[in-house]
Motif scaffolding. Sequence first.
Motif, PDB file in Angstrom:
ATOM      1  N   ILE A 175       0.865  -1.197   0.000  1.00  0.00           N
ATOM      2  CA  ILE A 175       0.000   0.000   0.000  1.00  0.00           C
ATOM      3  C   ILE A 175       0.898   1.242   0.000  1.00  0.00           C
ATOM      4  O   ILE A 175       1.622   1.493   0.971  1.00  0.00           O
ATOM      5  CB  ILE A 175      -0.902  -0.008   1.251  1.00  0.00           C
ATOM      6  CG1 ILE A 175      -1.723  -1.307   1.301  1.00  0.00           C
ATOM      7  CG2 ILE A 175      -1.820   1.218   1.261  1.00  0.00           C
ATOM      8  CD1 ILE A 175      -2.450  -1.535   2.621  1.00  0.00           C
ATOM      9  N   PHE A 176       0.865   1.957  -1.107  1.00  0.00           N
ATOM     10  CA  PHE A 176       1.713   3.147  -1.239  1.00  0.00           C
ATOM     11  C   PHE A 176       0.879   4.384  -0.908  1.00  0.00           C
ATOM     12  O   PHE A 176      -0.192   4.576  -1.496  1.00  0.00           O
ATOM     13  CB  PHE A 176       2.240   3.288  -2.669  1.00  0.00           C
ATOM     14  CG  PHE A 176       3.094   2.128  -3.111  1.00  0.00           C
ATOM     15  CD1 PHE A 176       4.476   2.173  -2.991  1.00  0.00           C
ATOM     16  CD2 PHE A 176       2.511   0.982  -3.650  1.00  0.00           C
ATOM     17  CE1 PHE A 176       5.261   1.099  -3.396  1.00  0.00           C
ATOM     18  CE2 PHE A 176       3.286  -0.090  -4.063  1.00  0.00           C
ATOM     19  CZ  PHE A 176       4.664  -0.036  -3.936  1.00  0.00           C
ATOM     20  N   ILE A 177       1.361   5.201   0.008  1.00  0.00           N
ATOM     21  CA  ILE A 177       0.667   6.453   0.316  1.00  0.00           C
ATOM     22  C   ILE A 177       1.402   7.546  -0.449  1.00  0.00           C
ATOM     23  O   ILE A 177       2.522   7.928  -0.092  1.00  0.00           O
ATOM     24  CB  ILE A 177       0.676   6.752   1.838  1.00  0.00           C
ATOM     25  CG1 ILE A 177       0.236   5.519   2.640  1.00  0.00           C
ATOM     26  CG2 ILE A 177      -0.200   7.972   2.134  1.00  0.00           C
ATOM     27  CD1 ILE A 177      -1.170   5.031   2.374  1.00  0.00           C
ATOM     28  N   TYR A 195      -2.566   2.136  -4.426  1.00  0.00           N
ATOM     29  CA  TYR A 195      -2.069   3.505  -4.282  1.00  0.00           C
ATOM     30  C   TYR A 195      -3.145   4.385  -3.666  1.00  0.00           C
ATOM     31  O   TYR A 195      -4.282   4.407  -4.132  1.00  0.00           O
ATOM     32  CB  TYR A 195      -1.650   4.059  -5.651  1.00  0.00           C
ATOM     33  CG  TYR A 195      -0.562   3.216  -6.273  1.00  0.00           C
ATOM     34  CD1 TYR A 195       0.770   3.435  -5.965  1.00  0.00           C
ATOM     35  CD2 TYR A 195      -0.886   2.158  -7.115  1.00  0.00           C
ATOM     36  CE1 TYR A 195       1.768   2.627  -6.490  1.00  0.00           C
ATOM     37  CE2 TYR A 195       0.102   1.344  -7.653  1.00  0.00           C
ATOM     38  CZ  TYR A 195       1.427   1.583  -7.341  1.00  0.00           C
ATOM     39  OH  TYR A 195       2.409   0.780  -7.859  1.00  0.00           O
ATOM     40  N   LEU A 196      -2.770   5.089  -2.602  1.00  0.00           N
ATOM     41  CA  LEU A 196      -3.696   6.013  -1.947  1.00  0.00           C
ATOM     42  C   LEU A 196      -3.044   7.379  -1.907  1.00  0.00           C
ATOM     43  O   LEU A 196      -1.834   7.479  -1.685  1.00  0.00           O
ATOM     44  CB  LEU A 196      -3.954   5.575  -0.495  1.00  0.00           C
ATOM     45  CG  LEU A 196      -4.758   4.299  -0.251  1.00  0.00           C
ATOM     46  CD1 LEU A 196      -4.810   4.022   1.237  1.00  0.00           C
ATOM     47  CD2 LEU A 196      -6.161   4.476  -0.801  1.00  0.00           C
ATOM     48  N   ARG A 197      -3.838   8.404  -2.086  1.00  0.00           N
ATOM     49  CA  ARG A 197      -3.294   9.762  -2.049  1.00  0.00           C
ATOM     50  C   ARG A 197      -3.390  10.356  -0.648  1.00  0.00           C
ATOM     51  O   ARG A 197      -4.455  10.292  -0.029  1.00  0.00           O
ATOM     52  CB  ARG A 197      -4.062  10.658  -3.011  1.00  0.00           C
ATOM     53  CG  ARG A 197      -3.848  10.327  -4.472  1.00  0.00           C
ATOM     54  CD  ARG A 197      -2.675  11.112  -5.011  1.00  0.00           C
ATOM     55  NE  ARG A 197      -2.442  10.795  -6.412  1.00  0.00           N
ATOM     56  CZ  ARG A 197      -2.672  11.642  -7.411  1.00  0.00           C
ATOM     57  NH1 ARG A 197      -3.172  12.837  -7.185  1.00  0.00           N
ATOM     58  NH2 ARG A 197      -2.383  11.308  -8.645  1.00  0.00           N
ATOM     59  N   SER A 233      -8.834   1.852   6.250  1.00  0.00           N
ATOM     60  CA  SER A 233      -9.904   0.970   5.756  1.00  0.00           C
ATOM     61  C   SER A 233      -9.331  -0.251   5.033  1.00  0.00           C
ATOM     62  O   SER A 233      -9.984  -1.291   4.935  1.00  0.00           O
ATOM     63  CB  SER A 233     -10.855   1.740   4.849  1.00  0.00           C
ATOM     64  OG  SER A 233     -10.137   2.225   3.749  1.00  0.00           O
ATOM     65  N   LEU A 234      -8.113  -0.154   4.529  1.00  0.00           N
ATOM     66  CA  LEU A 234      -7.505  -1.313   3.857  1.00  0.00           C
ATOM     67  C   LEU A 234      -6.895  -2.287   4.854  1.00  0.00           C
ATOM     68  O   LEU A 234      -6.761  -3.480   4.589  1.00  0.00           O
ATOM     69  CB  LEU A 234      -6.404  -0.842   2.898  1.00  0.00           C
ATOM     70  CG  LEU A 234      -6.877  -0.092   1.655  1.00  0.00           C
ATOM     71  CD1 LEU A 234      -5.697   0.498   0.911  1.00  0.00           C
ATOM     72  CD2 LEU A 234      -7.643  -1.042   0.745  1.00  0.00           C
ATOM     73  N   ILE A 235      -6.508  -1.774   6.003  1.00  0.00           N
ATOM     74  CA  ILE A 235      -5.835  -2.627   7.001  1.00  0.00           C
ATOM     75  C   ILE A 235      -6.857  -3.406   7.831  1.00  0.00           C
ATOM     76  O   ILE A 235      -6.634  -4.566   8.174  1.00  0.00           O
ATOM     77  CB  ILE A 235      -4.946  -1.756   7.942  1.00  0.00           C
ATOM     78  CG1 ILE A 235      -3.846  -1.031   7.148  1.00  0.00           C
ATOM     79  CG2 ILE A 235      -4.347  -2.608   9.062  1.00  0.00           C
ATOM     80  CD1 ILE A 235      -2.785  -1.896   6.547  1.00  0.00           C
ATOM     81  N   ASP A 274      -6.740   3.193  15.461  1.00  0.00           N
ATOM     82  CA  ASP A 274      -7.772   3.881  16.265  1.00  0.00           C
ATOM     83  C   ASP A 274      -7.127   5.027  17.040  1.00  0.00           C
ATOM     84  O   ASP A 274      -7.705   6.110  17.181  1.00  0.00           O
ATOM     85  CB  ASP A 274      -8.440   2.910  17.243  1.00  0.00           C
ATOM     86  CG  ASP A 274      -9.214   1.836  16.498  1.00  0.00           C
ATOM     87  OD1 ASP A 274      -9.734   2.148  15.414  1.00  0.00           O
ATOM     88  OD2 ASP A 274      -9.265   0.691  16.986  1.00  0.00           O
ATOM     89  N   ILE A 275      -5.934   4.761  17.551  1.00  0.00           N
ATOM     90  CA  ILE A 275      -5.224   5.810  18.302  1.00  0.00           C
ATOM     91  C   ILE A 275      -4.929   6.999  17.382  1.00  0.00           C
ATOM     92  O   ILE A 275      -5.178   8.156  17.735  1.00  0.00           O
ATOM     93  CB  ILE A 275      -3.919   5.241  18.909  1.00  0.00           C
ATOM     94  CG1 ILE A 275      -4.278   4.167  19.939  1.00  0.00           C
ATOM     95  CG2 ILE A 275      -3.061   6.336  19.518  1.00  0.00           C
ATOM     96  CD1 ILE A 275      -3.088   3.390  20.474  1.00  0.00           C
ATOM     97  N   LEU A 276      -4.449   6.697  16.185  1.00  0.00           N
ATOM     98  CA  LEU A 276      -4.142   7.777  15.232  1.00  0.00           C
ATOM     99  C   LEU A 276      -5.415   8.543  14.857  1.00  0.00           C
ATOM    100  O   LEU A 276      -5.393   9.771  14.726  1.00  0.00           O
ATOM    101  CB  LEU A 276      -3.490   7.200  13.968  1.00  0.00           C
ATOM    102  CG  LEU A 276      -2.007   6.847  14.097  1.00  0.00           C
ATOM    103  CD1 LEU A 276      -1.554   5.961  12.948  1.00  0.00           C
ATOM    104  CD2 LEU A 276      -1.141   8.113  14.149  1.00  0.00           C
TER     105      LEU A 276
END
Length: 303
Positions: free
Chosen positions: A56-58, A104-106, A122-124, A218-220
């Motif tokens: 997963i690339f941010i 890929y997520l922006r 949501s992907l994790i 959740d913490i983040l």
Amino acid sequence: MKNKKVTKAIFPVAGLGTRFLPATKANPKEMLPIVDKPLIQYAVEEAIEAGITDLIFITNHSKRAIEDHFDTNFELEYHLEKTQKLDLLNQVKAIHPDKINCIYLRQAQPLGLGHAILCAKSLIGSDPFAVILADDLIDAKQGCLSQMAQVYQEIQQSIIAVEKVPLNKTNQYGIISVPENFSRIAKLNGIIEKPEANKAPSDLGVVGRYILEADILDILQNMMKQHEKSGLANKPELQLTDAISKLLTHNQNEVYGYRFEGKRFDCGSKAGYVLATLHYGLKHPEVMGELNAVLKGNILELT
Ligand code: G1P
């Protein structure tokens, strides 16, 4: 649930790379090559060796070259096949192995490492996941993340890679607090982001490899809500280190520091980047001969 496997990895690659300007004006810093391979490809190969299947690339709008690198280039492949450059063709095809998913997520706003990771929530889902910072290039017999994944199989708790850093550089790293000297792995008492030497709880700095339990997301998210409440102007970055510190005091979570085997290069700095180039150059069959000659002082023979 016991016996969870780590199959997802996040690559935060949305940074601007200002330390490498002008090279990074139109080119992502993660695409800078060490000899002939971009930094991000070393990171991806390390992840795949560790059993990761979802990458997963941010990213952001200026990082399209990364997507292109892991995509098929039909024109190039056709040309290499036609000209019988089959070694190169195989190398190019191997960049994106079958059964590996690239996502890929922006990251729309530059709100820090913690925020970049939160983008993948949501992907994790509830799975443990790895984070790899491509700036930290690690040469090891068994890849650093693969070593960590092996430890994770045993302890099923979050693990962070650490190594000794010079005291005058503690302000460049997350620094961990551990009970005593340890050889390979120790439970963290605490962690603090970039303390000055006189405030540092140890000389063990975090390098860019993490295996984290999903609770941290959740913490983040809660941290993000707090940030939003405090108003948009003057919004500070969301630090992953602060979230790890909270994870330590949250529920039954334990976090471990892991001293990996291998040599790490800080390719986020120019000196580290050049050292990495020399190190990998001395191992590269096409380069090692000339490079060795130069390093031994036989420069005249080459000019
Ligand atoms: C990040 C982290 C830091 C960690 C470092 C490793 O900092 O915030 O805790 O020690 O990566 O490379 P950055 O180098 O992105 O400023």
